[in-house]
Design an enzyme around this catalytic site. Structure first.
Site, PDB file in Angstrom:
ATOM      1  N   LYS A  22      -4.735  21.124 -20.687  1.00  0.00           N
ATOM      2  CA  LYS A  22      -4.507  22.542 -20.371  1.00  0.00           C
ATOM      3  C   LYS A  22      -3.181  22.994 -20.986  1.00  0.00           C
ATOM      4  O   LYS A  22      -3.103  24.070 -21.598  1.00  0.00           O
ATOM      5  CB  LYS A  22      -4.460  22.710 -18.860  1.00  0.00           C
ATOM      6  CG  LYS A  22      -3.759  23.961 -18.362  1.00  0.00           C
ATOM      7  CD  LYS A  22      -3.713  24.053 -16.853  1.00  0.00           C
ATOM      8  CE  LYS A  22      -2.527  23.389 -16.232  1.00  0.00           C
ATOM      9  NZ  LYS A  22      -1.283  24.185 -16.201  1.00  0.00           N
ATOM     10  N   ASN A  23      -2.156  22.154 -20.864  1.00  0.00           N
ATOM     11  CA  ASN A  23      -0.817  22.572 -21.294  1.00  0.00           C
ATOM     12  C   ASN A  23      -0.601  22.491 -22.798  1.00  0.00           C
ATOM     13  O   ASN A  23       0.451  22.889 -23.295  1.00  0.00           O
ATOM     14  CB  ASN A  23       0.262  21.786 -20.541  1.00  0.00           C
ATOM     15  CG  ASN A  23       0.319  22.210 -19.078  1.00  0.00           C
ATOM     16  OD1 ASN A  23      -0.321  23.191 -18.683  1.00  0.00           O
ATOM     17  ND2 ASN A  23       1.041  21.460 -18.266  1.00  0.00           N
ATOM     18  N   CYS A 120       6.986  30.651  -8.468  1.00  0.00           N
ATOM     19  CA  CYS A 120       5.719  30.087  -7.978  1.00  0.00           C
ATOM     20  C   CYS A 120       6.112  29.068  -6.902  1.00  0.00           C
ATOM     21  O   CYS A 120       7.273  28.873  -6.581  1.00  0.00           O
ATOM     22  CB  CYS A 120       4.940  29.450  -9.115  1.00  0.00           C
ATOM     23  SG  CYS A 120       5.607  27.888  -9.646  1.00  0.00           S
ATOM     24  N   ARG A 125      11.342  29.270 -11.592  1.00  0.00           N
ATOM     25  CA  ARG A 125      10.688  29.303 -12.896  1.00  0.00           C
ATOM     26  C   ARG A 125      11.183  30.463 -13.774  1.00  0.00           C
ATOM     27  O   ARG A 125      10.409  31.260 -14.262  1.00  0.00           O
ATOM     28  CB  ARG A 125       9.166  29.366 -12.771  1.00  0.00           C
ATOM     29  CG  ARG A 125       8.512  28.405 -11.822  1.00  0.00           C
ATOM     30  CD  ARG A 125       8.532  26.964 -12.249  1.00  0.00           C
ATOM     31  NE  ARG A 125       7.801  26.684 -13.467  1.00  0.00           N
ATOM     32  CZ  ARG A 125       6.497  26.449 -13.527  1.00  0.00           C
ATOM     33  NH1 ARG A 125       5.764  26.547 -12.457  1.00  0.00           N
ATOM     34  NH2 ARG A 125       5.916  26.167 -14.678  1.00  0.00           N
ATOM     35  N   ASP A 308       5.023  16.305 -13.478  1.00  0.00           N
ATOM     36  CA  ASP A 308       3.632  16.658 -13.122  1.00  0.00           C
ATOM     37  C   ASP A 308       2.858  15.482 -12.557  1.00  0.00           C
ATOM     38  O   ASP A 308       1.720  15.649 -12.131  1.00  0.00           O
ATOM     39  CB  ASP A 308       2.885  17.199 -14.356  1.00  0.00           C
ATOM     40  CG  ASP A 308       3.401  18.549 -14.761  1.00  0.00           C
ATOM     41  OD1 ASP A 308       3.010  19.034 -15.838  1.00  0.00           O
ATOM     42  OD2 ASP A 308       4.215  19.129 -14.029  1.00  0.00           O
ATOM     43  N   ARG A 400      -7.379  25.247 -11.296  1.00  0.00           N
ATOM     44  CA  ARG A 400      -6.617  25.825 -12.415  1.00  0.00           C
ATOM     45  C   ARG A 400      -6.450  24.816 -13.551  1.00  0.00           C
ATOM     46  O   ARG A 400      -6.349  25.187 -14.712  1.00  0.00           O
ATOM     47  CB  ARG A 400      -5.231  26.260 -11.949  1.00  0.00           C
ATOM     48  CG  ARG A 400      -5.227  27.412 -10.976  1.00  0.00           C
ATOM     49  CD  ARG A 400      -3.842  27.890 -10.710  1.00  0.00           C
ATOM     50  NE  ARG A 400      -3.136  28.145 -11.975  1.00  0.00           N
ATOM     51  CZ  ARG A 400      -1.915  28.636 -12.030  1.00  0.00           C
ATOM     52  NH1 ARG A 400      -1.252  28.921 -10.920  1.00  0.00           N
ATOM     53  NH2 ARG A 400      -1.314  28.853 -13.190  1.00  0.00           N
TER      54      ARG A 400
HETATM   55  C1  EPZ Z   1       5.756  23.339 -18.369  1.00  0.00           C
HETATM   56  O1  EPZ Z   1       6.235  24.383 -17.546  1.00  0.00           O
HETATM   57  C2  EPZ Z   1       4.396  22.952 -17.808  1.00  0.00           C
HETATM   58  N1  EPZ Z   1       3.500  24.107 -17.884  1.00  0.00           N
HETATM   59  C3  EPZ Z   1       4.542  22.496 -16.354  1.00  0.00           C
HETATM   60  O2  EPZ Z   1       3.269  22.060 -15.908  1.00  0.00           O
HETATM   61  C4  EPZ Z   1       5.510  21.317 -16.319  1.00  0.00           C
HETATM   62  O3  EPZ Z   1       5.703  20.929 -14.972  1.00  0.00           O
HETATM   63  C5  EPZ Z   1       6.837  21.709 -16.948  1.00  0.00           C
HETATM   64  O4  EPZ Z   1       6.627  22.199 -18.288  1.00  0.00           O
HETATM   65  C6  EPZ Z   1       7.815  20.541 -17.029  1.00  0.00           C
HETATM   66  O5  EPZ Z   1       7.236  19.496 -17.742  1.00  0.00           O
HETATM   67  C7  EPZ Z   1       2.932  24.410 -19.072  1.00  0.00           C
HETATM   68  O6  EPZ Z   1       3.160  23.754 -20.078  1.00  0.00           O
HETATM   69  C8  EPZ Z   1       2.006  25.590 -19.093  1.00  0.00           C
HETATM   70  P1  EPZ Z   1      10.109  24.136 -18.188  1.00  0.00           P
HETATM   71  P2  EPZ Z   1       7.543  25.223 -18.006  1.00  0.00           P
HETATM   72  O7  EPZ Z   1      10.435  25.420 -18.869  1.00  0.00           O
HETATM   73  O8  EPZ Z   1       7.613  25.250 -19.477  1.00  0.00           O
HETATM   74  C9  EPZ Z   1      14.031  25.593 -16.025  1.00  0.00           C
HETATM   75  C10 EPZ Z   1       1.475  21.876 -14.435  1.00  0.00           C
HETATM   76  O9  EPZ Z   1       1.434  21.329 -13.341  1.00  0.00           O
HETATM   77  N2  EPZ Z   1      13.983  26.744 -16.941  1.00  0.00           N
HETATM   78  O10 EPZ Z   1      10.062  22.881 -19.001  1.00  0.00           O
HETATM   79  O11 EPZ Z   1       7.520  26.498 -17.273  1.00  0.00           O
HETATM   80  C11 EPZ Z   1      12.871  25.551 -15.044  1.00  0.00           C
HETATM   81  O12 EPZ Z   1      13.141  26.347 -13.901  1.00  0.00           O
HETATM   82  C12 EPZ Z   1       2.658  22.751 -14.797  1.00  0.00           C
HETATM   83  O13 EPZ Z   1       0.612  21.755 -15.346  1.00  0.00           O
HETATM   84  C13 EPZ Z   1      15.017  27.665 -16.919  1.00  0.00           C
HETATM   85  O14 EPZ Z   1      15.969  27.543 -16.148  1.00  0.00           O
HETATM   86  O15 EPZ Z   1       8.714  24.302 -17.452  1.00  0.00           O
HETATM   87  C14 EPZ Z   1      12.771  24.087 -14.716  1.00  0.00           C
HETATM   88  O16 EPZ Z   1      13.722  23.771 -13.721  1.00  0.00           O
HETATM   89  C15 EPZ Z   1       3.583  22.953 -13.611  1.00  0.00           C
HETATM   90  N3  EPZ Z   1      14.950  28.737 -17.762  1.00  0.00           N
HETATM   91  C16 EPZ Z   1      13.177  23.395 -16.022  1.00  0.00           C
HETATM   92  O17 EPZ Z   1      13.861  24.394 -16.800  1.00  0.00           O
HETATM   93  C17 EPZ Z   1      13.908  28.922 -18.642  1.00  0.00           C
HETATM   94  O18 EPZ Z   1      13.910  29.909 -19.408  1.00  0.00           O
HETATM   95  C18 EPZ Z   1      11.987  22.906 -16.842  1.00  0.00           C
HETATM   96  O19 EPZ Z   1      11.080  23.981 -16.932  1.00  0.00           O
HETATM   97  C19 EPZ Z   1      12.866  27.973 -18.648  1.00  0.00           C
HETATM   98  C20 EPZ Z   1      12.919  26.888 -17.799  1.00  0.00           C
END
Ligand code: EPZ
Length: 426
Positions: A22-23, A120, A125, A308, A400
């Site tokens: 999915k990702n 969420c 996020r 995850d 999802r």
């Molecule tokens: C991706 O989310 C995945 N989703 C998530 O999978 C996964 O848990 C996550 O990466 C971490 O591996 C998809 O790929 C669609 P991040 P993402 O940006 O990109 C902070 C699932 O279960 N951050 O890597 O949204 C954030 O708050 C889902 O399939 C900022 O502060 O995660 C987090 O603490 C859940 N500012 C950390 O970075 C930003 O602009 C990592 O988040 C972006 C992120």
């Protein structure tokens, strides 16, 4: 709202097939925005987030076909005309990954209006890193009534060092940079396989990218991209979930159609727990190695132990002899499954980002509530070894991101069935 009814006690035996990631599919579908030509993606998982992405792209004017026939699991996307480059709140609020259209829209059309995703269950996020990066590339981004308004005549290549490692942030800016003027160098990038998968599609579309999968990615902008056909990676989190299902039930399970090299951290950890693992080219066999032993995890960016998989591992840890420490480093609120596991008899305490699991504790069936995608999977895994029949509510969270989850598990001996809402409500 659909529920699952799971009767515990059966070891899982046989072969279970992994679907596409999915990702990976979500950013690759968004990448089709970058060209007016047709993009064909194969091995697309039949999950609700993909349907949401189809609706999102269609609402912007794209033609999107989505087919799951026997050989298919394919989508054909053509963004010849993007008549309405807006990601509406009604869609974005159901799937945060909608923010992945931001970079491609600005790069292709010079304008984008994307609803702020909001938080969420697992955390705030934010997408500040996406916004800062696009501004560094020359976009003007303002906030207006819950929407991001972004404009740019033509993005310019930039040297960006991400403050934090962000998966979709890396993907969003990578897509934007492919059509920017000049070179971009991004440092402190996410190294997840989904980033590498997206880069492979972009390169097939004519992008000039080096270093995807490492911390530093270089992109030479081009004026146009063309269509391509690409096969999506197997889902490493679905594969990991099934490996834990085989381990927790003391079964003998062959997880097929996966990419073992994406599962290194989990396989190492399961071996520490005493689980027997045999690694093949595109499959991994998991067998009981006797009593499970406790082992600690700390979630890290790839190639570390994936956040995850944290909830699923915690379910396993309740069945291990000893004390396991689980530290969640990535998200600030990703322990929503803990209270539900405790209601099933688990012995878990939380202090900040650390959960301490004391095992082995026999789990009892209960009525439990799913809160987010991976927490739902954790509760199913616990129910597979609980005494009696567990009812899991709000399984729409699980729908999802897991394709035909209950059918796949039933196919290897799990006693699991879906119970629709008596009024047919979703
Ligand atoms: C991706 O989310 C995945 N989703 C998530 O999978 C996964 O848990 C996550 O990466 C971490 O591996 C998809 O790929 C669609 P991040 P993402 O940006 O990109 C902070 C699932 O279960 N951050 O890597 O949204 C954030 O708050 C889902 O399939 C900022 O502060 O995660 C987090 O603490 C859940 N500012 C950390 O970075 C930003 O602009 C990592 O988040 C972006 C992120």
């Amino acid at each position: 709202m659909d529920k699952f009814v799971v009767r515990g006690g059966n070891p899982l035996l046989g072969t279970i097939k992994v679907s596409g990631a999915k990702n990976s599919a979500l950013p690759c579908m968004a990448a089709a925005i970058l060209t007016e030509d047709e993009v064909i993606l194969e091995n697309i998982p039949q999950v609700n987030d993909i349907e949401t992405e189809r609706k999102l792209l269609t609402s912007m004017g794209a033609e999107v076909e989505l087919g799951y026939g026997r050989a298919q699991h394919r989508t054909r996307i053509k963004c010849a005309i993007l008549s309405d480059p807006v990601a509406k709140y009604e869609i974005v609020k159901t799937m945060r990954a909608s923010s992945l259209v931001l970079g491609p829209l600005i790069a292709r059309t010079g304008i984008a209006r994307v609803a702020m995703p909001g938080g969420c269950a697992i955390g705030g996020r934010p997408i500040d890193l996406h916004i800062n990066g696009l501004e560094a590339m020359g976009a003007t981004i303002t906030q207006d009534h819950g929407y991001l308004e972004a404009r740019a005549d033509r993005l310019k290549g930039a040297h960006i060092v991400f403050d934090k490692i962000t998966v979709t942030g890396t993907e969003d800016l990578l897509m934007a940079a492919t059509l920017a003027e000049g070179e971009s160098v991004f440092e402190n990038c996410a190294r997840e396989p989904e980033v590498t998968d997206l880069a492979a599609l972009l390169i097939a579309m004519g992008a000039k990218i080096e270093g995807a999968g490492t911390g530093t990615i270089r992109i030479q902008g081009v004026s146009k991209l063309h269509g391509a056909r690409h096969r999506i990676n197997p889902d490493r989190i679905e594969a990991g979930t099934f490996l834990i299902a085989g381990a927790i039930t003391g079964g003998d399970l062959n997880v097929d159609c996966c990419e073992p090299k994406h599962l290194g951290a989990l396989i190492t950890k399961l071996e520490q727990c005493g689980v027997k693992i045999d690694v093949g080219t595109d499959h991994v066999r998991v067998r009981s190695g006797g009593e499970l032993k406790a082992a600690d995890i700390t979630t890290e960016e790839y190639p570390g132990f994936p956040t995850d998989m944290q909830a699923q591992y915690m379910a396993l840890a309740t069945q291990a002899e000893g004390t396991s420490t689980v530290i969640e480093n990535i998200f600030e609120n990703r322990f929503m499954h803990v209270q539900e596991l405790i209601r099933m008899g688990a012995n878990i305490t939380i202090s900040g980002r650390t959960a301490t699991v004391r095992g082995k504790t026999p789990l009892q069936s209960a009525a439990v509530m799913c809160s987010d995608l991976r927490a739902s999977a954790s509760l199913v895994l616990a129910a597979l070894v609980a005494d009696g029949e567990t009812i899991l509510d709000r399984v729409y969270h699980l729908d999802r991101g897991y394709e035909h989850f209950e059918e796949k598990l039933r196919g290897v001996g799990a006693q699991i069935r879906r119970m629709g809402d008596v009024f047919g409500r979703k």
